[in-house]
Design an enzyme around this catalytic site. Structure first.
Site, PDB file in Angstrom:
ATOM      1  N   GLU A 170       0.817  -1.221   0.000  1.00 60.92           N
ATOM      2  CA  GLU A 170       0.000   0.000   0.000  1.00 60.92           C
ATOM      3  C   GLU A 170       0.849   1.269   0.000  1.00 60.92           C
ATOM      4  O   GLU A 170       0.443   2.305  -0.517  1.00 60.92           O
ATOM      5  CB  GLU A 170      -0.952   0.008   1.199  1.00 60.92           C
ATOM      6  CG  GLU A 170      -2.121  -0.973   1.068  1.00 60.92           C
ATOM      7  CD  GLU A 170      -1.814  -2.344   1.639  1.00 60.92           C
ATOM      8  OE1 GLU A 170      -0.627  -2.615   1.953  1.00 60.92           O
ATOM      9  OE2 GLU A 170      -2.756  -3.154   1.775  1.00 60.92           O
TER      10      GLU A 170
ATOM     11  N   PHE B 269     -11.667  -8.050  13.261  1.00 56.49           N
ATOM     12  CA  PHE B 269     -10.567  -8.445  12.379  1.00 56.49           C
ATOM     13  C   PHE B 269     -10.245  -7.305  11.396  1.00 56.49           C
ATOM     14  O   PHE B 269     -11.141  -6.762  10.757  1.00 56.49           O
ATOM     15  CB  PHE B 269     -10.938  -9.718  11.612  1.00 56.49           C
ATOM     16  CG  PHE B 269      -9.876 -10.134  10.626  1.00 56.49           C
ATOM     17  CD1 PHE B 269      -8.617 -10.533  11.068  1.00 56.49           C
ATOM     18  CD2 PHE B 269     -10.125 -10.110   9.262  1.00 56.49           C
ATOM     19  CE1 PHE B 269      -7.630 -10.901  10.169  1.00 56.49           C
ATOM     20  CE2 PHE B 269      -9.149 -10.478   8.353  1.00 56.49           C
ATOM     21  CZ  PHE B 269      -7.899 -10.870   8.805  1.00 56.49           C
ATOM     22  N   GLN B 270      -9.001  -6.976  11.303  1.00 58.23           N
ATOM     23  CA  GLN B 270      -8.513  -5.890  10.447  1.00 58.23           C
ATOM     24  C   GLN B 270      -9.199  -4.554  10.718  1.00 58.23           C
ATOM     25  O   GLN B 270      -9.425  -3.760   9.814  1.00 58.23           O
ATOM     26  CB  GLN B 270      -8.605  -6.266   8.960  1.00 58.23           C
ATOM     27  CG  GLN B 270      -7.616  -7.378   8.600  1.00 58.23           C
ATOM     28  CD  GLN B 270      -7.425  -7.558   7.100  1.00 58.23           C
ATOM     29  OE1 GLN B 270      -8.339  -7.327   6.310  1.00 58.23           O
ATOM     30  NE2 GLN B 270      -6.224  -7.980   6.709  1.00 58.23           N
TER      31      GLN B 270
ATOM     32  N   LYS C  55     -17.594  -1.537   5.321  1.00 49.39           N
ATOM     33  CA  LYS C  55     -17.969  -2.568   4.360  1.00 49.39           C
ATOM     34  C   LYS C  55     -19.472  -2.586   4.073  1.00 49.39           C
ATOM     35  O   LYS C  55     -19.892  -2.709   2.922  1.00 49.39           O
ATOM     36  CB  LYS C  55     -17.523  -3.927   4.914  1.00 49.39           C
ATOM     37  CG  LYS C  55     -17.606  -5.033   3.908  1.00 49.39           C
ATOM     38  CD  LYS C  55     -16.949  -6.309   4.386  1.00 49.39           C
ATOM     39  CE  LYS C  55     -17.052  -7.335   3.244  1.00 49.39           C
ATOM     40  NZ  LYS C  55     -16.365  -8.565   3.567  1.00 49.39           N
TER      41      LYS C  55
ATOM     42  N   MET D 213      23.398  10.255   3.969  1.00 51.01           N
ATOM     43  CA  MET D 213      23.271  11.473   4.775  1.00 51.01           C
ATOM     44  C   MET D 213      23.468  11.163   6.255  1.00 51.01           C
ATOM     45  O   MET D 213      24.042  11.965   6.998  1.00 51.01           O
ATOM     46  CB  MET D 213      21.907  12.121   4.527  1.00 51.01           C
ATOM     47  CG  MET D 213      21.789  13.528   5.066  1.00 51.01           C
ATOM     48  SD  MET D 213      23.025  14.669   4.378  1.00 51.01           S
ATOM     49  CE  MET D 213      22.133  15.367   2.986  1.00 51.01           C
TER      50      MET D 213
END
Lengths: 575, 173
Positions: free
Chosen positions: A66, A128-129, A178, A487
């Site tokens: 993602e 969940f999630q 959802k 750096m």
């Protein structure tokens, strides 16, 4: 590119006031916002949306993480000027785009991010999630929404695009549960946007413009500092007219490069920590500093107590909160940079006389140009940048991560155009440059897109080579490979007595083989004498390429303002 | 310096979170914050008492609040003619022999006894911050068991009394 079905191709509009699902509303709304590509990744909570993408043939680019999707959306936004759209699932899908959202927020890039969410009756149950994405992204979005009723969705999407792309642009997130995506409602996109709490000032106050113009006539040592605000406002032409008419010297922030042509005689180059001596001294010695769409970031100003001590400060910004935030401002101008410049160009004031000042600036430029030592045995990263500039004729879209390679690209690629430069400035995000190049290539399919990356940053989002392979996207990857976090290593050398803690990689992958695993043509260049030829061949290649350029490992970026120091205390200004 | 700021905001879920989060991440120091519905149920009014170091700090508080999409209007009303009130509930240790004394103390403050226990009484007082603090100070010697304050809520007065016009040339100045 992308799956296309005959019926819709994602662009065919359904009639207004039809009953449809939330997911369908989303795709219909995106089409009405002229979204021609979305970047994303499916998952449990956004299955209905992905089903709609499948059925409509909406042009979707499947990232492999993602973070890749959101940075691609940023690159797309930066080059096209339109909001980048990113669609991900709930929980981990959403938290994986947090870095990109924060990056877009601080660099003012318009994004519309659609995250899936668990069903409304499961929100708050640690399902969940499930993650509190509204809570997580509240401080790093310009605004965010959670859809709780399907019929609110069209209004929210319309507001999201409006907020993201107007005023000071920024990321807007819509959390789409959802069950709302699956629920049916009437779709009406013909509603006006009504946001009484969001009314950005576009047209500046005439009186302030007059004050600014008069200050210019009276000044002896004026300097203009241009930032990304000019680019976001598409005000480069107006800027060019203003600068050339008034004959004002111009310094640029990192993100503002290209707003005014870098090769123009009035351009002093970049300001800040690794800016040019002349640009920094110009600010330090100026008696009038006109900032246009720049926000006085600490990497620009150095120590505030030493910043432009003799200057009257004029600040044009569309975000009033930036004016006076870090630097006391005598002439505030709230408004769009393009509008302000247009009004300044219309104002007929007495032209200023700055010939003495310009002589001084020119003397500095001649005395303290950017410098590096050329070597036979090692490829110098600065020389590499010069070659990229020459071989692309200064016309490529250049993207970078953060760090040494970014500074060298900023110093040596003379950006003449406003849509050439895609870099992570404010957040300083490693792993940004490569996926951003993918997004940039979608925004400018006919242009050469060059991803100039560090070997460390590339490894953070290298999986997106799959997109290049899948779509044969001709992005040119140039690894400025010093086998270290350059750096970080530089700072450890300068400020931590050369204790190179975890900044030098003991092993590295074979980048050419990595590229080949994705069917991408790769080169490894160790001999500086080979570089130009490989570069020429690789840039001419029709598909994606990767060049692993082994550069001098211990090269440092100079000149430099050490932390806590002012513009007049630059180090490394001469060989 | 202490400033009183009022804001009207959309009465959406999460707006309070947006505002308090903003204060926390910008390191603005809030002394109190109150929120409640207005005559329009879709709009809430918030009153903040903030502690800022200087004008620039105050400017930032107001500008950052204004940037929030759900914030409709922000005003610093410290220097205006305002009505500012807070309510405090004060539970004071009060043996029976002290109750009369405490009630007498409360009277000029128009504080009322709202609860009586075996060893304590609870007073309710309403007023501006100074008044509430003055009463608390007076009650401290008896022993304050519990204290709950709502924080200031405020708005501008309806009929603003025009400033007394001092003649330009007067023997008084």
């Amino acid at each position: 590119m992308g799956p296309e079905t005959e019926e819709m191709q994602g662009r065919e509009l359904k009639d207004e006031n039809q009953e449809m699902t939330g997911a369908s509303m989303l795709i219909q709304a995106l089409a009405r916002e002229n979204v021609d590509v979305i970047f994303g990744y499916p998952g449990g909570a956004n299955l209905t949306t992905y089903d709609e993408i499948y059925r409509t043939g909406m042009h979707h680019v499947l990232a492999r993480h993602e973070q890749g999707a959101v940075h691609a959306a940023e690159g797309y936004a930066r080059v096209s000027g339109n909001p980048g759209v990113c669609v991900v699932t709930s929980g981990p899908g959403a938290t994986n785009v947090v870095t990109g959202i924060a990056d877009a927020m601080i660099d003012s890039l318009p994004l519309v991010v659609i995250t899936g969410q668990v069903a409304t009756n499961a929100i708050g149950t640690d399902a969940f999630q499930e993650a509190d994405v509204i809570g997580v992204t509240m401080p790093i979005t310009k605004h965010n929404f959670q859809a709780r009723e399907v019929e609110d969705l069209p209004r929210m999407i319309k507001e999201a695009f409006h907020i993201a792309s107007t005023g000071r642009p920024g990321p807007v997130l819509i959390d789409l549960p959802k069950d709302i995506a699956a629920a049916s409602g009437f779709f009406n996109y013909n509603q006006p946007v009504e946001l009484p709490g969001y009314q950005p000032t576009v047209i500046p106050n005439k009186l302030q413009i007059k004050k600014l113009a008069d200050a210019v006539s009276e000044a002896d040592r004026p300097v203009v500092l241009t930032g990304a605000g000019v680019l976001h406002a598409h005000g480069s032409d107006e800027l060019y007219d203003y600068i050339t008419k008034q004959q004002l010297p111009v310094a640029s922030t990192l993100l503002g490069l290209g707003a005014f042509p870098g090769t123009h005689e009035l351009s002093l180059g970049m300001v800040g920590m690794h800016g040019t001596y002349t640009a920094n001294m110009a600010l330090h010695e100026s008696d009038l500093l006109i900032s246009i769409g720049a926000r006085f970031d600490d990497r620009v100003t150095g120590a505030l107590k030493h910043f432009a001590p003799n200057a009257k400060v004029a600040h044009i910004d569309i975000d009033p909160a930036e004016i006076g935030k870090n630097i006391e401002t005598q002439i505030p101008v709230v408004g769009d940079a393009k509008e302000a410049l247009r009004m300044l160009n219309e104002y007929n004031g007495t032209p200023g006389e700055f010939s003495e000042w310009k002589q001084q600036l020119q003397a500095w430029q001649e005395e303290y140009p950017l410098w590096y030592h050329e070597e036979k045995d090692f490829l110098k990263p600065q020389h590499l940048m010069e070659m990229i500039y020459e071989e692309t004729k200064g016309e490529a879209v250049v993207t970078t991560d953060v760090g040494q390679h970014q500074m060298w690209a900023a110093q040596y690629y003379k950006f003449d155009r406003p849509d050439c430069w895609v870099t992570s400035g404010g957040l300083g995000t490693m792993g940004f440059g490569f996926p951003a190049a993918i997004g940039a290539q979608f925004a400018a399919p006919d242009r050469q897109v060059v991803a100039v990356l560090g070997d460390a940053g590339f490894q953070m989002t290298a999986q997106e080579m799959s997109i290049l392979q899948e779509l044969n996207l001709p992005v040119k990857i140039i690894l400025v490979n010093n086998a270290s976090l350059g750096m970080v290593r530089q700072w450890q050398e300068l400020f931590y007595e050369q204790r190179y803690s975890n900044s030098v990689f003991p092993i590295q992958p074979d980048f050419v083989k990595m590229a080949e695993a994705y069917n991408i043509k790769g080169w490894k260049i160790e001999n500086p004498g080979d570089m130009q030829e490989v570069l020429r061949e690789a840039l001419a290649h029709s598909g994606p390429v990767l060049m692993d350029c082994r550069v001098e490992k211990e090269e440092n970026v100079y000149p430099m303002i050490a932390p806590g120091k002012g513009h007049h205390e630059m180090e490394g200004i001469k060989p | 310096m202490k400033r009183t700021i009022i804001a009207t905001v959309n009465n959406n879920s999460g707006v309070m979170n947006r505002i308090t989060g903003l204060f926390a991440r910008r390191q603005f120091n809030i002394e109190s914050i109150t929120v409640g519905m207005t005559e329009n149920p879709e709009i809430s009014r918030m009153t903040f008492v903030v502690n800022v170091d200087n004008e620039r700090g105050l400017d930032q508080v107001i500008k950052q609040l204004n940037k929030q999409v759900d914030v409709l209007k922000v005003r610093d009303i410290t220097d205006d003619s305002i009505i500012a009130r807070e309510l405090a509930l004060i539970k004071v240790v009060a043996a029976p022999q002290h109750r009369g004394e405490i009630s007498a103390l409360a009277e000029p403050f128009r504080a009322t006894v709202v609860d009586v226990g075996r060893e304590s009484i609870t007073l309710q007082v309403t007023g501006d911050q100074q008044k509430v603090e003055a009463l608390i100070d007076l009650l401290k010697p008896y022993g304050i068991k519990e204290l709950a304050r709502t924080g200031i809520t405020a708005f501008k007065r309806g009929a603003v009394k025009s400033d007394f016009e001092t003649p330009k040339h007067s023997i008084l100045n």
